[in-house]
Design a protein around this motif. Structure first.
Motif, mmCIF file in Angstrom:
data_model
loop_
_atom_site.group_PDB
_atom_site.id
_atom_site.type_symbol
_atom_site.label_atom_id
_atom_site.label_comp_id
_atom_site.label_asym_id
_atom_site.label_seq_id
_atom_site.Cartn_x
_atom_site.Cartn_y
_atom_site.Cartn_z
ATOM 1 N N ALA A 13 0.845 -1.204 0.000
ATOM 2 C CA ALA A 13 0.000 0.000 0.000
ATOM 3 C C ALA A 13 0.874 1.245 0.000
ATOM 4 O O ALA A 13 0.588 2.225 -0.696
ATOM 5 N N MET A 14 1.974 1.217 0.751
ATOM 6 C CA MET A 14 2.860 2.372 0.813
ATOM 7 C C MET A 14 3.570 2.622 -0.512
ATOM 8 O O MET A 14 4.011 3.737 -0.774
ATOM 9 N N ALA A 15 3.662 1.610 -1.364
ATOM 10 C CA ALA A 15 4.249 1.815 -2.694
ATOM 11 C C ALA A 15 3.437 2.853 -3.464
ATOM 12 O O ALA A 15 4.006 3.688 -4.178
ATOM 13 N N ALA A 16 2.128 2.825 -3.311
ATOM 14 C CA ALA A 16 1.283 3.842 -3.957
ATOM 15 C C ALA A 16 1.539 5.207 -3.337
ATOM 16 O O ALA A 16 1.503 6.231 -4.027
ATOM 17 N N GLY A 17 1.825 5.238 -2.036
ATOM 18 C CA GLY A 17 2.141 6.501 -1.374
ATOM 19 C C GLY A 17 3.451 7.089 -1.855
ATOM 20 O O GLY A 17 3.594 8.295 -2.010
ATOM 21 N N VAL A 18 4.413 6.246 -2.115
ATOM 22 C CA VAL A 18 5.738 6.691 -2.556
ATOM 23 C C VAL A 18 5.741 7.068 -4.041
ATOM 24 O O VAL A 18 6.228 8.125 -4.424
ATOM 25 N N ALA A 19 5.204 6.186 -4.862
ATOM 26 C CA ALA A 19 5.342 6.344 -6.316
ATOM 27 C C ALA A 19 4.105 6.908 -6.999
ATOM 28 O O ALA A 19 4.161 7.274 -8.169
ATOM 29 N N GLY A 44 -2.682 10.302 3.619
ATOM 30 C CA GLY A 44 -3.242 10.691 2.330
ATOM 31 C C GLY A 44 -3.479 9.560 1.357
ATOM 32 O O GLY A 44 -3.678 9.801 0.169
ATOM 33 N N LEU A 45 -3.481 8.323 1.864
ATOM 34 C CA LEU A 45 -3.792 7.198 0.988
ATOM 35 C C LEU A 45 -5.283 6.886 1.069
ATOM 36 O O LEU A 45 -5.875 6.941 2.145
ATOM 37 N N SER A 46 -5.845 6.560 -0.057
ATOM 38 C CA SER A 46 -7.219 6.090 -0.107
ATOM 39 C C SER A 46 -7.169 4.572 -0.162
ATOM 40 O O SER A 46 -6.563 3.996 -1.070
ATOM 41 N N LEU A 47 -7.776 3.924 0.842
ATOM 42 C CA LEU A 47 -7.821 2.463 0.899
ATOM 43 C C LEU A 47 -9.283 2.050 0.859
ATOM 44 O O LEU A 47 -10.030 2.300 1.804
ATOM 45 N N VAL A 48 -9.685 1.429 -0.240
ATOM 46 C CA VAL A 48 -11.079 1.037 -0.407
ATOM 47 C C VAL A 48 -11.145 -0.472 -0.566
ATOM 48 O O VAL A 48 -10.582 -1.033 -1.507
ATOM 49 N N GLU A 49 -11.824 -1.097 0.399
ATOM 50 C CA GLU A 49 -11.994 -2.540 0.316
ATOM 51 C C GLU A 49 -13.128 -2.835 -0.655
ATOM 52 O O GLU A 49 -14.198 -2.237 -0.574
ATOM 53 N N SER A 50 -12.853 -3.704 -1.590
ATOM 54 C CA SER A 50 -13.870 -4.130 -2.545
ATOM 55 C C SER A 50 -13.824 -5.648 -2.606
ATOM 56 O O SER A 50 -12.963 -6.270 -1.995
ATOM 57 N N GLU A 51 -14.726 -6.218 -3.350
ATOM 58 C CA GLU A 51 -14.755 -7.670 -3.441
ATOM 59 C C GLU A 51 -13.415 -8.183 -3.971
ATOM 60 O O GLU A 51 -12.982 -7.813 -5.050
ATOM 61 N N GLY A 52 -12.760 -8.952 -3.146
ATOM 62 C CA GLY A 52 -11.523 -9.574 -3.587
ATOM 63 C C GLY A 52 -10.246 -8.853 -3.210
ATOM 64 O O GLY A 52 -9.164 -9.304 -3.547
ATOM 65 N N GLY A 53 -10.320 -7.713 -2.501
ATOM 66 C CA GLY A 53 -9.089 -7.048 -2.110
ATOM 67 C C GLY A 53 -9.263 -5.599 -1.732
ATOM 68 O O GLY A 53 -10.353 -5.145 -1.391
ATOM 69 N N ARG A 55 -8.220 -1.558 -2.958
ATOM 70 C CA ARG A 55 -7.730 -0.629 -3.973
ATOM 71 C C ARG A 55 -7.061 0.523 -3.222
ATOM 72 O O ARG A 55 -7.652 1.107 -2.315
ATOM 73 N N VAL A 56 -5.812 0.833 -3.599
ATOM 74 C CA VAL A 56 -5.022 1.855 -2.910
ATOM 75 C C VAL A 56 -4.538 2.896 -3.903
ATOM 76 O O VAL A 56 -4.062 2.555 -4.988
#
Length: 170
Positions: A13-19, A44-53, A55-56
């Motif tokens: 998840a932090m990879a999305a924060g960095v890159a 400042g990360l958006s973490l949305v649980e959806s079916e199967g995982g 999304r970050v």
């Protein structure tokens, strides 16, 4: 069914924060992350649980600074502290990370500093002043967590990063 690993979930998840960009973490679950969810959202990360995982994505151009204290589950995990340090190294402000679980858990700080991070360590406290961008550099991994923090830092850095002693991560 084997549960997804919360440390791997948090690190990716932090990879999305960095890159920047957006990731879908297949089979990941927010309920297993404990306090890390709130910290990542505060950054400042958006973490949305959806079916199967999960999304970050990073909701702004740069992450926001955060202050954390490492604690046993469900608190913020010491095993994500190095990765968080890499992410907030480019945050828009000053973050303070307090390590209460292991001594010498900031061994990755000098390596991130080689990449241009502004980090000062005083005992259990690390103060991280975010810079606009890290620069690629040759660095050395000291353990598994440090390895992942350097991979993350390299993802967002300008230029080439070479990580030595990556066998920890392998």
């Amino acid at each position: 069914e084997v549960l997804p690993d919360r440390i791997e979930t948090g690190a990716y998840a932090m990879a999305a924060g960095v890159a920047g960009g957006e990731l879908f973490l297949k089979r990941a679950r927010l309920d297993l992350l404990g306090a890390a969810v709130g910290v990542l959202e505060e950054a400042g990360l958006s973490l949305v649980e959806s079916e199967g995982g999960i999304r970050v994505r990073r909701s702004q151009d740069r992450c926001r600074p955060v202050n954390i204290v490492t604690q046993p589950f469900p608190g913020f995990p010491t095993d994500l502290q190095a990765q968080l340090m890499a992410m907030v190294a480019t945050a828009d402000g000053v973050s303070v990370l307090k390590e209460t679980i292991f001594e010498n858990r900031f061994m990755h700080a000098p390596e991130l500093s080689r990449m241009g991070a502004q980090i000062s360590v005083d005992g259990q406290l690390a103060t991280v002043r975010g810079v606009k961008r890290l620069k690629g550099a040759p660095v050395m991994a000291t353990d598994l967590r440090a390895s992942m923090s350097l991979v993350l830092a390299g993802l967002g850095a300008e230029g080439q990063t070479i990580i030595n002693r990556v066998y920890h991560l392998d």
